[in-house]
Design a protein around this motif. Structure first.
Motif, short mmCIF file in Angstrom:
data_model
loop_
_atom_site.label_atom_id
_atom_site.label_comp_id
_atom_site.label_asym_id
_atom_site.label_seq_id
_atom_site.Cartn_x
_atom_site.Cartn_y
_atom_site.Cartn_z
N PRO A 1 0.94 -1.33 0.10
CA PRO A 1 -0.03 0.01 -0.01
C PRO A 1 0.67 1.67 -0.15
CG PRO A 1 0.33 -1.47 2.27
CD PRO A 1 0.96 -1.84 1.51
N ALA A 2 0.07 2.34 -0.70
CA ALA A 2 1.09 3.93 -0.64
C ALA A 2 0.18 4.55 -0.86
CB ALA A 2 2.19 3.64 -1.58
N GLU A 3 0.80 6.13 -0.43
CA GLU A 3 -0.10 7.64 -0.10
C GLU A 3 -0.06 7.88 -1.08
OE1 GLU A 3 -0.64 10.52 2.51
OE2 GLU A 3 -2.29 8.74 3.41
N LEU A 4 -0.44 7.69 -2.76
CA LEU A 4 0.19 8.87 -3.73
C LEU A 4 -0.26 10.44 -3.59
CD1 LEU A 4 1.66 8.32 -6.26
CD2 LEU A 4 -0.92 8.40 -6.88
N SER A 5 0.42 11.50 -3.20
CA SER A 5 -0.17 12.87 -3.58
C SER A 5 0.13 13.18 -4.67
CB SER A 5 0.81 13.05 -2.27
OG SER A 5 -0.51 12.61 -0.81
N ILE A 6 -0.76 14.03 -5.79
CA ILE A 6 -0.09 15.21 -6.74
C ILE A 6 -0.22 16.60 -6.56
CG2 ILE A 6 -0.34 14.92 -9.23
CD1 ILE A 6 -1.48 12.08 -9.34
N ALA A 7 0.25 17.26 -6.81
CA ALA A 7 0.25 18.29 -6.47
C ALA A 7 1.15 19.56 -7.75
CB ALA A 7 0.39 19.04 -4.95
N LEU A 8 0.19 20.14 -8.90
CA LEU A 8 0.35 21.15 -9.54
C LEU A 8 0.49 22.85 -8.43
CD1 LEU A 8 -0.85 19.30 -12.85
CD2 LEU A 8 1.46 18.59 -11.56
N SER A 9 -0.62 22.37 -7.90
CA SER A 9 -0.83 23.94 -7.10
C SER A 9 -1.38 23.82 -5.96
CB SER A 9 -1.40 25.50 -7.90
OG SER A 9 -2.61 24.85 -7.99
N LYS A 10 -1.94 24.69 -5.22
CA LYS A 10 -2.83 24.16 -3.47
C LYS A 10 -3.98 23.76 -4.37
CE LYS A 10 -0.27 27.14 -0.62
NZ LYS A 10 -0.34 28.40 0.98
N SER A 11 -4.24 24.07 -5.69
CA SER A 11 -5.84 23.71 -6.00
C SER A 11 -6.26 22.82 -6.72
CB SER A 11 -6.35 25.19 -6.05
OG SER A 11 -5.77 25.29 -7.49
N GLU A 12 -4.78 22.01 -7.83
CA GLU A 12 -5.12 21.13 -8.55
C GLU A 12 -3.54 20.25 -7.36
OE1 GLU A 12 -6.01 21.63 -11.01
OE2 GLU A 12 -7.31 23.28 -11.07
N SER A 13 -4.39 19.79 -6.97
CA SER A 13 -4.03 18.66 -6.38
C SER A 13 -4.54 17.65 -5.85
CB SER A 13 -3.19 18.28 -5.04
OG SER A 13 -4.24 18.86 -3.76
N LEU A 14 -4.15 15.96 -5.38
CA LEU A 14 -5.09 14.27 -5.06
C LEU A 14 -4.19 14.22 -4.06
CD1 LEU A 14 -7.03 12.22 -5.98
CD2 LEU A 14 -5.00 11.81 -8.01
N LYS A 15 -4.24 13.69 -3.47
CA LYS A 15 -4.11 12.71 -2.26
C LYS A 15 -5.55 12.14 -2.29
CE LYS A 15 -2.10 12.94 2.43
NZ LYS A 15 -1.98 13.76 3.85
N PHE A 16 -4.51 10.53 -2.74
CA PHE A 16 -5.17 8.82 -2.18
C PHE A 16 -4.15 8.10 -1.41
CE2 PHE A 16 -4.30 8.62 -6.31
CZ PHE A 16 -4.48 7.37 -6.87
N ALA A 17 -5.10 6.55 -1.35
CA ALA A 17 -3.60 5.99 -0.77
C ALA A 17 -4.09 4.25 -1.61
CB ALA A 17 -4.24 4.58 0.20
N SER A 18 -2.98 3.21 -2.17
CA SER A 18 -3.64 3.26 -3.55
C SER A 18 -3.00 1.80 -3.32
CB SER A 18 -3.69 3.66 -4.31
OG SER A 18 -4.10 2.07 -5.73
N SER A 19 -2.30 0.64 -4.43
CA SER A 19 -1.17 -0.46 -3.62
C SER A 19 -0.83 -0.73 -5.35
CB SER A 19 -2.43 -1.96 -4.47
OG SER A 19 -2.96 -1.48 -5.62
N TYR A 20 0.59 -0.66 -4.89
CA TYR A 20 1.26 -0.31 -5.91
C TYR A 20 2.52 -1.98 -5.83
CZ TYR A 20 5.31 1.33 -3.24
OH TYR A 20 5.94 2.00 -2.28
N ARG B 1 -11.08 9.17 3.12
CA ARG B 1 -9.35 9.04 3.04
C ARG B 1 -8.40 10.20 1.96
NH1 ARG B 1 -5.92 5.46 4.02
NH2 ARG B 1 -4.86 7.04 6.21
N TYR B 2 -9.50 10.20 0.45
CA TYR B 2 -8.80 10.68 -0.25
C TYR B 2 -9.31 12.58 -0.52
CZ TYR B 2 -13.41 9.56 -2.43
OH TYR B 2 -14.30 9.99 -2.21
N LYS B 3 -7.90 13.27 -0.85
CA LYS B 3 -8.90 14.25 -0.97
C LYS B 3 -8.64 15.37 -2.71
CE LYS B 3 -7.42 15.88 3.72
NZ LYS B 3 -6.13 17.29 4.93
N ASN B 4 -9.38 15.34 -3.25
CA ASN B 4 -9.41 15.24 -4.32
C ASN B 4 -9.91 17.34 -4.62
OD1 ASN B 4 -9.87 15.23 -7.20
ND2 ASN B 4 -11.75 14.16 -7.44
#
Length: 786
Positions: A74-93, A356-359
């Motif tokens: 399991p991993a928590e993945l966060s993508i952030a181009l800016s404060k308003s363009e971001s994504l955080k969630f947990a998934s498998s890899y 638990r994700y933030k989109n």
């Protein structure tokens, strides 16, 4: 096992970062038997966003009789181009112990084990979640998203034994308790009780997708001993016959969790050309009888200098987190999958059922080699060999090279050309093919590459003018047919949303603007050094492939007569995504005799990519709406996943596409395609004179192959490769039966229906409860012979 690990250039550079945080492997469990990872208990790993160079995909070479350990974590993945363009969630890899990887990019497996065996040991270290139906219930098959932490493995592009003998292969056939650390543990407790250790080691043959890899349980005392838990392990052993060199990929395939795991758990594999005793010269020949022009020689030298295993890999992952106009998750998003059943994904929801994700972006994302919009560097006037692997679980790509001006306008680059060498791991019968599409009503041709989910392409790319360009999807000649299909899976990635959602993918954001297409990667073309000479353009078809060397590709000598069948995807039926010939999995069965030639008509493959396990298929006949508008697909090409999005603009679809699933509604046939393939006889030794001639240095390994002593049935599947549709039940069983078996008259051969069924499907019950005295699961009368 030899390890070849790519360099780390550019991994720590870039203004924006994608943060991947590995979750600790010990999780507190609820008293009820399943639990959640604690908030904040994560490791952090950073990988670049918009890095100045392409992250290199690590390679792991598998030699004869070697194995590799692959761990799902399991991993928590966060993508952030800016404060308003971001994504955080947990998934498998996937990770391979001892191999340095970037983010969620798993290593490519180089299968230098042809004519021998190799093994993959898959260990599941996801947090425990009970199997959706306990064995006491007797129903091991149901449709819909579920079992989000259960997993297994499937390979694309290998001509291999399906492995499974029935769909209840929970571990070894006829022995589901095989490998349990303690034989006193009941099957019901093993699958449903989180306080029972997960440790189990299953051994299975080849591409068995019906085994189930149990997730992690917490450390406790059991039976007077302290347990040191680990996720269960499945060891897949593949006897590998001579297969044509090419590129495939591997991903999870546990029915119910495929759609939620694959977007972040996938990786390529490669069969190298070097395994052939005669190398490239054995596989490819000049199309000029006297080879006067020597153009094929020149092309083969380029391929020799950039062999498959060392060519540039671009693995494209899609992460689905788009919101609707009401700011709710879209109908194909990962959160939708995680909340669509009970219990939900414990990686995406907390104990109280809150996300638990933030989109914050409300967008879908595409990553290339685990990076957002990386830069691929090539040299002007010289050919570069790319392996593009589309591991997206939905949507299709229409790829072009574009120039972006200071206003954000995209313009096709005529001085950059892509030439196709192979599709889905099989070389074109004649190559190269300068890709060209001219849609109906268009006044110009485009150099574009069309790829559906699961497709791979071996291409040569050459740009003659130095500069900065982009590899874009959605800026080319083809777009989504908004009148015919208003669903996310019908979209060309980068188009405006078909279902009216507010925002385009995050990849449309580039240089401070939102473009009309998605930028997957930046292509930086450097001036050619003075010591090099420019490489001239190739004409089409200067080489031909000796595909007849391989028994499963030698279609002119397939057994006769051919068995003719017809299978159709049926849109939006039974309230789900699609069905096959009016049936949902596992009620639909395609009967295939081992050793026979199969010729199938397949329908509605412009909305639903068609994928058959274990074998490629030959395009025997294509609809005019394809051949009239593009040369991306030609009769005679081989693929293992077929999507023809060109028909969405080149064919007169009615407003509801091929049908809207309404009882009695007629099916409109527009995109019927005929395919041809060989159903291998797994009971006979494949050590023919022709195969031995291809085995070279590994031919002695053939003596130790575990061939079955008599014909044994096999079970595999074909399905829609929009993976949420597969989870919903848009999949059919393929029963590889032995000579002498008589398939039921009402089910064989497969017949495409003219109308949608008015009968709702009954709840599937393919097996009775486990009988410990017999040591197997017994089949209902409806499943005789399986």
């Amino acid at each position: 096992m030899a390890l070849h690990v790519g360099d780390n250039r550019g991994r720590q550079q870039g203004a924006h970062k994608l943060v991947l945080v590995g979750v600790l492997l010990l999780f507190p469990l609820l008293a009820a038997g399943w639990g959640y990872p604690e908030e904040g208990s994560y490791d952090r790993l950073e990988i670049p966003i918009r890095p100045p160079s392409l992250p290199v995909v690590p390679r792991v070479t598998l030699t004869p009789r070697s194995d590799v350990k692959v761990v799902m974590k399991p991993a928590e993945l966060s993508i952030a181009l800016s404060k308003s363009e971001s994504l955080k969630f947990a998934s498998s890899y996937y990770v391979v112990p001892g191999v340095d990887t970037t983010g969620i990019q798993a290593p490519a497996l180089i299968l230098d084990a042809v004519c021998s065996t190799f093994s993959i040991e898959l260990t599941n270290k996801l947090p425990f979640q009970p199997f959706h139906t306990c064995p006491a219930g007797g129903n091991f098959i149901s449709n819909g998203p579920k079992d989000f932490q259960w997993t297994n493995l499937h390979t694309h592009g290998l001509k291999v034994d399906p492995g499974a003998t029935n769909i209840s292969n929970l571990c070894e056939p006829g022995n589901p308790k095989a490998g349990l650390a303690n034989p006193d543990i009941s099957i019901q407790d093993y699958y449903c009780n989180g306080s029972v250790p997960s440790s189990q080691f299953c051994k299975v043959r080849a591409d068995n997708i019906f085994v189930m890899d149990r997730p992690l349980a917490k450390e406790e005392y059991h039976y007077g001993e302290r347990q040191h838990p680990d996720g269960a392990t499945i060891k897949y052993t593949y006897p590998l016959i001579p297969v044509v060199p090419g590129v495939g990929w591997y991903h999870p395939h546990h029915h119910g969790s495929v759609g939620i795991q694959t977007p972040t758990s996938a990786a390529p594999w490669i069969v190298p050309e070097s395994y052939l005793p005669g190398g490239l010269r054995q596989l490819f020949q000049s199309n000029d009888k006297n080879n006067k022009c020597r153009e094929c020689d020149r092309l083969l030298q380029i391929l020799k200098d950039q062999p498959l295993e060392r060519s540039t890999i671009l693995q494209i992952n899609g992460i689905w987190f788009r919101n609707t106009t009401t700011n709710a998750p879209d109908d194909d998003t990962i959160p939708f999958l995680g909340s669509a059943s009970s219990p939900p994904s414990i990686l995406l929801f907390n104990k109280a059922g809150k996300p638990r994700y933030k989109n914050l972006a409300g967008r879908d994302w595409a990553l290339v080699n685990s990076a957002f919009q990386p830069t691929v560097e090539i040299t002007a006037e010289r050919y570069s060999r790319w392996q593009i692997v589309n591991t997206m679980s939905m949507k299709w790509l229409d790829l072009t090279i574009q120039k972006v001006d200071h206003k954000g306008k995209l313009t096709p680059v005529d001085t950059c050309k892509m030439r196709l060498l192979a599709r889905d791991g099989v070389p074109l019968p004649e190559f190269p093919r300068l890709l060209s599409s001219t849609p109906v009503g268009s006044h110009r041709s485009y150099n574009d590459l069309i790829m559906g989910p699961a497709n791979r392409a071996d291409i040569l790319i050459k740009c003659d003018v130095p500069g900065t360009y982009v590899l874009a999807s959605g800026a080319g000649p083809f777009h989504t047919n908004y009148d015919a299909c208003r669903a996310t899976h019908c979209e060309c990635f980068g188009d405006r949303p078909a279902n009216g959602a507010k925002l385009r993918p995050a990849n449309n954001l580039y240089c401070g603007r939102e473009l009309n297409a998605a930028v997957l990667a930046v292509v930086e073309v450097h001036p050619m050094p003075s010591k090099l000479q420019p490489e001239e353009d190739f004409s089409d078809n200067v080489c031909r492939s000796r595909l007849d060397l391989f028994e499963y590709l030698d279609y002119r000598h397939f057994p006769k007569p051919a068995i003719k069948q017809c299978y159709s995807f049926m849109n939006r039926q039974f309230g789900g995504m699609c069905s096959i010939n009016n049936k949902l999995f596992p009620d639909g069965v395609a009967y295939v005799e081992q050793g026979s030639q199969q010729i199938w008509k397949i329908r509605d493959i412009t909305f639903h990519p068609w994928h058959l396990h274990e074998t490629p298929v030959r395009l025997k006949n294509l609809p005019p709406c394809t051949t009239r508008v593009t040369n991306n697909f030609k009769e005679g090409d081989w693929l293992d996943a077929i999507l023809l999005p060109t028909c969405q603009t080149g064919c007169p679809w009615p407003a509801h596409g091929s049908g809207n699933g309404t009882c009695g509604d007629r099916v409109t046939v527009c995109d019927q395609t005929t395919i041809q393939w060989l159903a291998t006889d797994f009971s006979k030794s494949l050590i023919s004179h022709r195969n031995r001639a291809l085995c070279g240095r590994n031919k002695d390994d053939l003596k130790s192959w575990p061939f079955p002593s008599k014909c044994t049935q096999r079970v595999s599947v074909f399905h829609c490769h929009i993976l949420p549709h597969e989870d919903e039940g848009c999949m059919a069983l393929v029963l590889w039966y032995c000579p002498g078996y008589k398939p039921p008259r009402d089910a064989f051969p497969g017949r495409c229906p003219n109308t949608y069924s008015c009968n709702s499907p009954a709840a599937p019950s393919p097996c009775r409860p486990y009988d410990g005295r017999r040591g197997s699961y017994e089949w209902n009368d409806n499943y005789r012979g399986m």
